[in-house]
Design a protein around this motif. Sequence first.
Motif, PDB file in Angstrom:
ATOM      1  N   VAL A 195       2.503  13.418  -7.824  1.00  0.00           N
ATOM      2  CA  VAL A 195       2.574  14.546  -6.935  1.00  0.00           C
ATOM      3  C   VAL A 195       2.373  14.236  -5.630  1.00  0.00           C
ATOM      4  CG1 VAL A 195       2.280  17.026  -6.645  1.00  0.00           C
ATOM      5  CG2 VAL A 195       2.491  16.217  -9.007  1.00  0.00           C
ATOM      6  N   ILE A 196       1.329  13.533  -5.495  1.00  0.00           N
ATOM      7  CA  ILE A 196       1.061  13.380  -4.060  1.00  0.00           C
ATOM      8  C   ILE A 196       1.800  12.327  -3.389  1.00  0.00           C
ATOM      9  CG2 ILE A 196      -1.121  12.596  -2.541  1.00  0.00           C
ATOM     10  CD1 ILE A 196      -2.855  13.627  -4.988  1.00  0.00           C
ATOM     11  N   GLY A 197       2.354  11.456  -4.047  1.00  0.00           N
ATOM     12  CA  GLY A 197       3.122  10.370  -3.437  1.00  0.00           C
ATOM     13  C   GLY A 197       4.483  11.023  -3.119  1.00  0.00           C
ATOM     14  N   TRP A 198       5.024  12.000  -3.847  1.00  0.00           N
ATOM     15  CA  TRP A 198       6.229  12.546  -3.599  1.00  0.00           C
ATOM     16  C   TRP A 198       6.052  13.490  -2.325  1.00  0.00           C
ATOM     17  CZ3 TRP A 198       6.601  14.572  -9.222  1.00  0.00           C
ATOM     18  CH2 TRP A 198       6.933  13.602 -10.047  1.00  0.00           C
ATOM     19  N   MET A 199       5.073  13.896  -2.234  1.00  0.00           N
ATOM     20  CA  MET A 199       4.803  14.923  -1.133  1.00  0.00           C
ATOM     21  C   MET A 199       4.776  14.111   0.281  1.00  0.00           C
ATOM     22  SD  MET A 199       2.869  18.166  -2.601  1.00  0.00           S
ATOM     23  CE  MET A 199       1.619  17.958  -1.551  1.00  0.00           C
ATOM     24  N   ALA A 200       3.911  13.097   0.150  1.00  0.00           N
ATOM     25  CA  ALA A 200       3.747  12.226   1.228  1.00  0.00           C
ATOM     26  C   ALA A 200       4.997  11.240   1.654  1.00  0.00           C
ATOM     27  CB  ALA A 200       2.551  11.052   0.739  1.00  0.00           C
ATOM     28  N   ARG A 201       5.819  11.081   0.715  1.00  0.00           N
ATOM     29  CA  ARG A 201       7.085  10.266   0.981  1.00  0.00           C
ATOM     30  C   ARG A 201       7.932  11.262   1.615  1.00  0.00           C
ATOM     31  NH1 ARG A 201       9.522   9.374  -3.663  1.00  0.00           N
ATOM     32  NH2 ARG A 201       8.055   7.844  -4.200  1.00  0.00           N
ATOM     33  N   ASP A 202       7.904  12.704   1.318  1.00  0.00           N
ATOM     34  CA  ASP A 202       8.956  13.618   1.839  1.00  0.00           C
ATOM     35  C   ASP A 202       8.200  13.826   3.250  1.00  0.00           C
ATOM     36  OD1 ASP A 202      10.969  15.289   1.809  1.00  0.00           O
ATOM     37  OD2 ASP A 202       9.748  17.076   1.225  1.00  0.00           O
ATOM     38  N   LEU A 203       7.112  13.984   3.279  1.00  0.00           N
ATOM     39  CA  LEU A 203       6.416  14.321   4.700  1.00  0.00           C
ATOM     40  C   LEU A 203       6.775  12.913   5.895  1.00  0.00           C
ATOM     41  CD1 LEU A 203       2.755  15.693   4.172  1.00  0.00           C
ATOM     42  CD2 LEU A 203       4.873  16.591   5.078  1.00  0.00           C
ATOM     43  N   ILE A 204       6.607  11.769   5.385  1.00  0.00           N
ATOM     44  CA  ILE A 204       6.716  10.732   5.914  1.00  0.00           C
ATOM     45  C   ILE A 204       8.421  10.323   6.528  1.00  0.00           C
ATOM     46  CG2 ILE A 204       6.835   8.139   6.442  1.00  0.00           C
ATOM     47  CD1 ILE A 204       4.009   8.463   4.978  1.00  0.00           C
ATOM     48  N   TYR A 205       9.144  10.443   5.481  1.00  0.00           N
ATOM     49  CA  TYR A 205      10.509  10.006   5.705  1.00  0.00           C
ATOM     50  C   TYR A 205      11.412  11.297   5.499  1.00  0.00           C
ATOM     51  CZ  TYR A 205       8.632   5.386   4.586  1.00  0.00           C
ATOM     52  OH  TYR A 205       8.318   4.192   4.738  1.00  0.00           O
ATOM     53  N   GLY A 206      10.960  12.506   5.596  1.00  0.00           N
ATOM     54  CA  GLY A 206      11.943  13.721   5.319  1.00  0.00           C
ATOM     55  C   GLY A 206      12.130  14.557   6.533  1.00  0.00           C
ATOM     56  N   ASP A 207      12.375  15.593   6.647  1.00  0.00           N
ATOM     57  CA  ASP A 207      12.534  16.448   7.782  1.00  0.00           C
ATOM     58  C   ASP A 207      11.340  16.783   8.524  1.00  0.00           C
ATOM     59  OD1 ASP A 207      13.889  18.382   9.285  1.00  0.00           O
ATOM     60  OD2 ASP A 207      13.639  20.014   7.958  1.00  0.00           O
ATOM     61  N   THR A 241       0.800  -1.037   0.057  1.00  0.00           N
ATOM     62  CA  THR A 241      -0.040   0.045  -0.099  1.00  0.00           C
ATOM     63  C   THR A 241       0.790   1.290   0.083  1.00  0.00           C
ATOM     64  OG1 THR A 241      -0.167  -0.239   2.506  1.00  0.00           O
ATOM     65  CG2 THR A 241      -1.965  -1.012   1.056  1.00  0.00           C
ATOM     66  N   HIS A 242       2.053   1.497   0.734  1.00  0.00           N
ATOM     67  CA  HIS A 242       2.904   2.285   0.657  1.00  0.00           C
ATOM     68  C   HIS A 242       3.423   2.549  -0.552  1.00  0.00           C
ATOM     69  CE1 HIS A 242       3.662   2.791   5.526  1.00  0.00           C
ATOM     70  NE2 HIS A 242       2.416   2.718   5.087  1.00  0.00           N
ATOM     71  N   ARG A 243       4.076   1.513  -1.249  1.00  0.00           N
ATOM     72  CA  ARG A 243       4.702   1.537  -2.410  1.00  0.00           C
ATOM     73  C   ARG A 243       3.573   2.077  -3.723  1.00  0.00           C
ATOM     74  NH1 ARG A 243       6.557  -3.734  -3.535  1.00  0.00           N
ATOM     75  NH2 ARG A 243       5.275  -4.523  -2.004  1.00  0.00           N
ATOM     76  N   LEU A 244       2.409   1.661  -3.588  1.00  0.00           N
ATOM     77  CA  LEU A 244       1.401   2.220  -4.408  1.00  0.00           C
ATOM     78  C   LEU A 244       1.204   3.546  -4.117  1.00  0.00           C
ATOM     79  CD1 LEU A 244      -0.909  -0.845  -4.870  1.00  0.00           C
ATOM     80  CD2 LEU A 244       0.697  -0.138  -6.329  1.00  0.00           C
ATOM     81  N   PHE A 245       0.973   3.975  -3.199  1.00  0.00           N
ATOM     82  CA  PHE A 245       0.731   5.256  -2.531  1.00  0.00           C
ATOM     83  C   PHE A 245       1.744   6.062  -3.181  1.00  0.00           C
ATOM     84  CE2 PHE A 245       0.205   9.008   0.351  1.00  0.00           C
ATOM     85  CZ  PHE A 245      -1.172   9.441  -0.381  1.00  0.00           C
ATOM     86  N   PHE A 246       2.891   5.988  -2.665  1.00  0.00           N
ATOM     87  CA  PHE A 246       4.111   6.823  -2.992  1.00  0.00           C
ATOM     88  C   PHE A 246       4.324   6.713  -4.606  1.00  0.00           C
ATOM     89  CE2 PHE A 246       6.074   5.827   1.062  1.00  0.00           C
ATOM     90  CZ  PHE A 246       5.208   6.593   2.146  1.00  0.00           C
ATOM     91  N   ALA A 247       3.728   5.934  -5.521  1.00  0.00           N
ATOM     92  CA  ALA A 247       3.982   6.083  -6.808  1.00  0.00           C
ATOM     93  C   ALA A 247       3.179   6.936  -7.586  1.00  0.00           C
ATOM     94  CB  ALA A 247       3.662   4.478  -7.329  1.00  0.00           C
ATOM     95  N   ILE A 248       2.108   7.499  -6.757  1.00  0.00           N
ATOM     96  CA  ILE A 248       1.410   8.627  -7.393  1.00  0.00           C
ATOM     97  C   ILE A 248       2.272   9.833  -7.522  1.00  0.00           C
ATOM     98  CG2 ILE A 248      -0.626  10.147  -7.154  1.00  0.00           C
ATOM     99  CD1 ILE A 248      -1.921   8.009  -5.367  1.00  0.00           C
TER     100      ILE A 248
END
Length: 82
Positions: A22-34, A13-20
């Motif tokens: 624009v939204i997935g890029w922002m979500a990945r940055d929110l979860i694993y970023g600063d 589910t994470h891999r599919l959501f992060f594959a979207i």
Amino acid sequence: MALADTPHRRPLTHRLFFAIPVIGWMARDLIYGDKDNIWYALVAFISLWASSALVFGLPGLYIPAVMLVPVIWVVLLLITRG
């Protein structure tokens, strides 16, 4: 091969959501970023909401609020469950 050498694979589910795109890029940055990225996301959300109110008038202000009602219900249910 030691246990520490095995790569960690995210759930499907994470891999599919992060594959979207624009939204997935922002979500990945929110979860694993600063940790400050959540504030940038909130400012972007509020800015988009304000610009929709400027472009579309009162419906641009009311319709996103009405569409967020189910999200608030889920948040309230999660809060009450502990």
